[in-house]
Design an enzyme around this catalytic site. Structure first.
Site, PDB file in Angstrom:
ATOM      1  N   GLU A 122     -41.818 -32.872  61.162  1.00  0.00           N
ATOM      2  CA  GLU A 122     -41.634 -33.402  59.804  1.00  0.00           C
ATOM      3  C   GLU A 122     -40.145 -33.552  59.495  1.00  0.00           C
ATOM      4  O   GLU A 122     -39.714 -34.534  58.888  1.00  0.00           O
ATOM      5  CB  GLU A 122     -42.283 -32.472  58.766  1.00  0.00           C
ATOM      6  CG  GLU A 122     -43.787 -32.341  58.893  1.00  0.00           C
ATOM      7  CD  GLU A 122     -44.225 -31.198  59.802  1.00  0.00           C
ATOM      8  OE1 GLU A 122     -43.524 -30.899  60.791  1.00  0.00           O
ATOM      9  OE2 GLU A 122     -45.278 -30.606  59.522  1.00  0.00           O
ATOM     10  N   ASN A 149     -41.437 -32.667  67.200  1.00  0.00           N
ATOM     11  CA  ASN A 149     -40.733 -31.380  67.221  1.00  0.00           C
ATOM     12  C   ASN A 149     -39.773 -31.346  68.401  1.00  0.00           C
ATOM     13  O   ASN A 149     -40.053 -31.877  69.485  1.00  0.00           O
ATOM     14  CB  ASN A 149     -41.680 -30.176  67.193  1.00  0.00           C
ATOM     15  CG  ASN A 149     -42.739 -30.158  68.266  1.00  0.00           C
ATOM     16  OD1 ASN A 149     -43.152 -31.197  68.783  1.00  0.00           O
ATOM     17  ND2 ASN A 149     -43.205 -28.969  68.620  1.00  0.00           N
ATOM     18  N   ALA A 182     -32.369 -21.812  72.630  1.00  0.00           N
ATOM     19  CA  ALA A 182     -32.024 -20.856  71.572  1.00  0.00           C
ATOM     20  C   ALA A 182     -33.071 -21.079  70.480  1.00  0.00           C
ATOM     21  O   ALA A 182     -32.928 -21.956  69.617  1.00  0.00           O
ATOM     22  CB  ALA A 182     -30.613 -21.114  71.061  1.00  0.00           C
ATOM     23  N   TYR A 183     -34.157 -20.342  70.554  1.00  0.00           N
ATOM     24  CA  TYR A 183     -35.377 -20.651  69.796  1.00  0.00           C
ATOM     25  C   TYR A 183     -35.190 -21.043  68.325  1.00  0.00           C
ATOM     26  O   TYR A 183     -35.816 -21.989  67.863  1.00  0.00           O
ATOM     27  CB  TYR A 183     -36.368 -19.485  69.871  1.00  0.00           C
ATOM     28  CG  TYR A 183     -36.991 -19.242  71.227  1.00  0.00           C
ATOM     29  CD1 TYR A 183     -36.708 -20.052  72.329  1.00  0.00           C
ATOM     30  CD2 TYR A 183     -37.874 -18.185  71.405  1.00  0.00           C
ATOM     31  CE1 TYR A 183     -37.273 -19.810  73.570  1.00  0.00           C
ATOM     32  CE2 TYR A 183     -38.457 -17.935  72.646  1.00  0.00           C
ATOM     33  CZ  TYR A 183     -38.159 -18.749  73.729  1.00  0.00           C
ATOM     34  OH  TYR A 183     -38.716 -18.514  74.939  1.00  0.00           O
ATOM     35  N   CYS A 243     -45.214 -26.204  58.009  1.00  0.00           N
ATOM     36  CA  CYS A 243     -44.718 -24.842  57.768  1.00  0.00           C
ATOM     37  C   CYS A 243     -44.087 -24.770  56.374  1.00  0.00           C
ATOM     38  O   CYS A 243     -43.857 -25.798  55.716  1.00  0.00           O
ATOM     39  CB  CYS A 243     -43.717 -24.441  58.851  1.00  0.00           C
ATOM     40  SG  CYS A 243     -42.095 -25.219  58.669  1.00  0.00           S
ATOM     41  N   GLU A 290     -37.666 -28.577  70.322  1.00  0.00           N
ATOM     42  CA  GLU A 290     -37.363 -27.157  70.504  1.00  0.00           C
ATOM     43  C   GLU A 290     -36.061 -26.985  71.277  1.00  0.00           C
ATOM     44  O   GLU A 290     -35.478 -27.952  71.779  1.00  0.00           O
ATOM     45  CB  GLU A 290     -38.551 -26.475  71.203  1.00  0.00           C
ATOM     46  CG  GLU A 290     -39.804 -26.541  70.337  1.00  0.00           C
ATOM     47  CD  GLU A 290     -41.009 -25.832  70.934  1.00  0.00           C
ATOM     48  OE1 GLU A 290     -40.960 -25.415  72.114  1.00  0.00           O
ATOM     49  OE2 GLU A 290     -42.013 -25.699  70.205  1.00  0.00           O
TER      50      GLU A 290
HETATM   51  N1  THU Z   1     -44.285 -27.408  64.295  1.00  0.00           N
HETATM   52  C1  THU Z   1     -44.029 -28.638  63.759  1.00  0.00           C
HETATM   53  O1  THU Z   1     -43.295 -29.448  64.329  1.00  0.00           O
HETATM   54  N2  THU Z   1     -44.626 -28.942  62.587  1.00  0.00           N
HETATM   55  C2  THU Z   1     -45.548 -28.179  61.948  1.00  0.00           C
HETATM   56  O2  THU Z   1     -46.087 -28.602  60.943  1.00  0.00           O
HETATM   57  C3  THU Z   1     -45.864 -26.849  62.478  1.00  0.00           C
HETATM   58  C4  THU Z   1     -45.130 -26.422  63.677  1.00  0.00           C
HETATM   59  C5  THU Z   1     -43.669 -27.091  65.596  1.00  0.00           C
HETATM   60  C6  THU Z   1     -42.575 -26.082  65.586  1.00  0.00           C
HETATM   61  C7  THU Z   1     -42.606 -25.596  67.008  1.00  0.00           C
HETATM   62  O3  THU Z   1     -41.858 -26.485  67.821  1.00  0.00           O
HETATM   63  C8  THU Z   1     -44.063 -25.705  67.399  1.00  0.00           C
HETATM   64  O4  THU Z   1     -44.652 -26.582  66.466  1.00  0.00           O
HETATM   65  C9  THU Z   1     -44.793 -24.376  67.389  1.00  0.00           C
HETATM   66  O5  THU Z   1     -44.599 -23.716  66.199  1.00  0.00           O
END
Ligand code: THU
Length: 155
Positions: free
Chosen positions: A71, A58, A63-64, A109, A60
């Protein structure tokens, strides 16, 4: 008249062993996550039918809404690497802080279920893991039933 009792929550699908190499690749990618805001580190490793592995973490952003899931990162790496079909994927998600509760299931998600669907078959396995191992295994069709996909546009 009182409302009927809620339907029981089904048990998690049992974990199915993922290849150790795929798990290790996802665990390594997770440690590269850029997650200073949620402090929730996620790594994903997917395998294509010919055995090639692509990873993602992930990413981040201050800027959220511009953040990207692990994935999505792995799918981007796969497409950039010239592949289009996911045979199996491991997703490992847990807080960076080892002292907080990390027992939750890091299921993809909603948006990522649709992203995975684009490149998966209904029986593609999606392993949801914590740092200690696979916690549950789902098929694509379990995570996104009655889905809309490329077939819907093949007219
Ligand atoms: N996140 C993922 O990368 N994959 C998932 O399956 C669920 C959530 C990340 C998004 C964000 O950076 C952090 O987890 C918290 O939601």
């Amino acid at each position: 008249m009182s409302a009927p009792p809620p339907a029981p929550v089904p048990p998690h699908p049992v974990p199915t062993p993922a290849s150790p190499a795929l798990f290790t690749a996802a665990a390594a990618a997770r440690l590269h996550a850029h997650a200073p805001y949620s402090r929730f580190l996620v790594g994903a490793a997917l395998r294509t039918a010919d055995g090639t592995v692509f990873v993602g973490a992930n990413v981040e952003n201050a800027a959220y809404p511009q953040g990207q899931c692990a994935e999505a990162s792995a799918i981007g790496a796969m497409v950039a690497g010239g592949a289009k079909r996911i045979a199996e994927i491991v997703v490992i998600g847990a807080p960076a802080d080892p002292n907080v509760d990390a027992s939750g299931l890091c299921t993809p998600c909603g948006g990522c279920r649709q992203r995975l669907r684009e490149f998966s078959a209904p029986d593609t396995l999606i392993h949801v893991a914590g740092p200690e191992g696979v916690r549950a295994t789902f098929t694509m069709d379990q995570l996104l039933p009655f889905s809309f996909g490329p077939d819907n546009l093949s007219f």
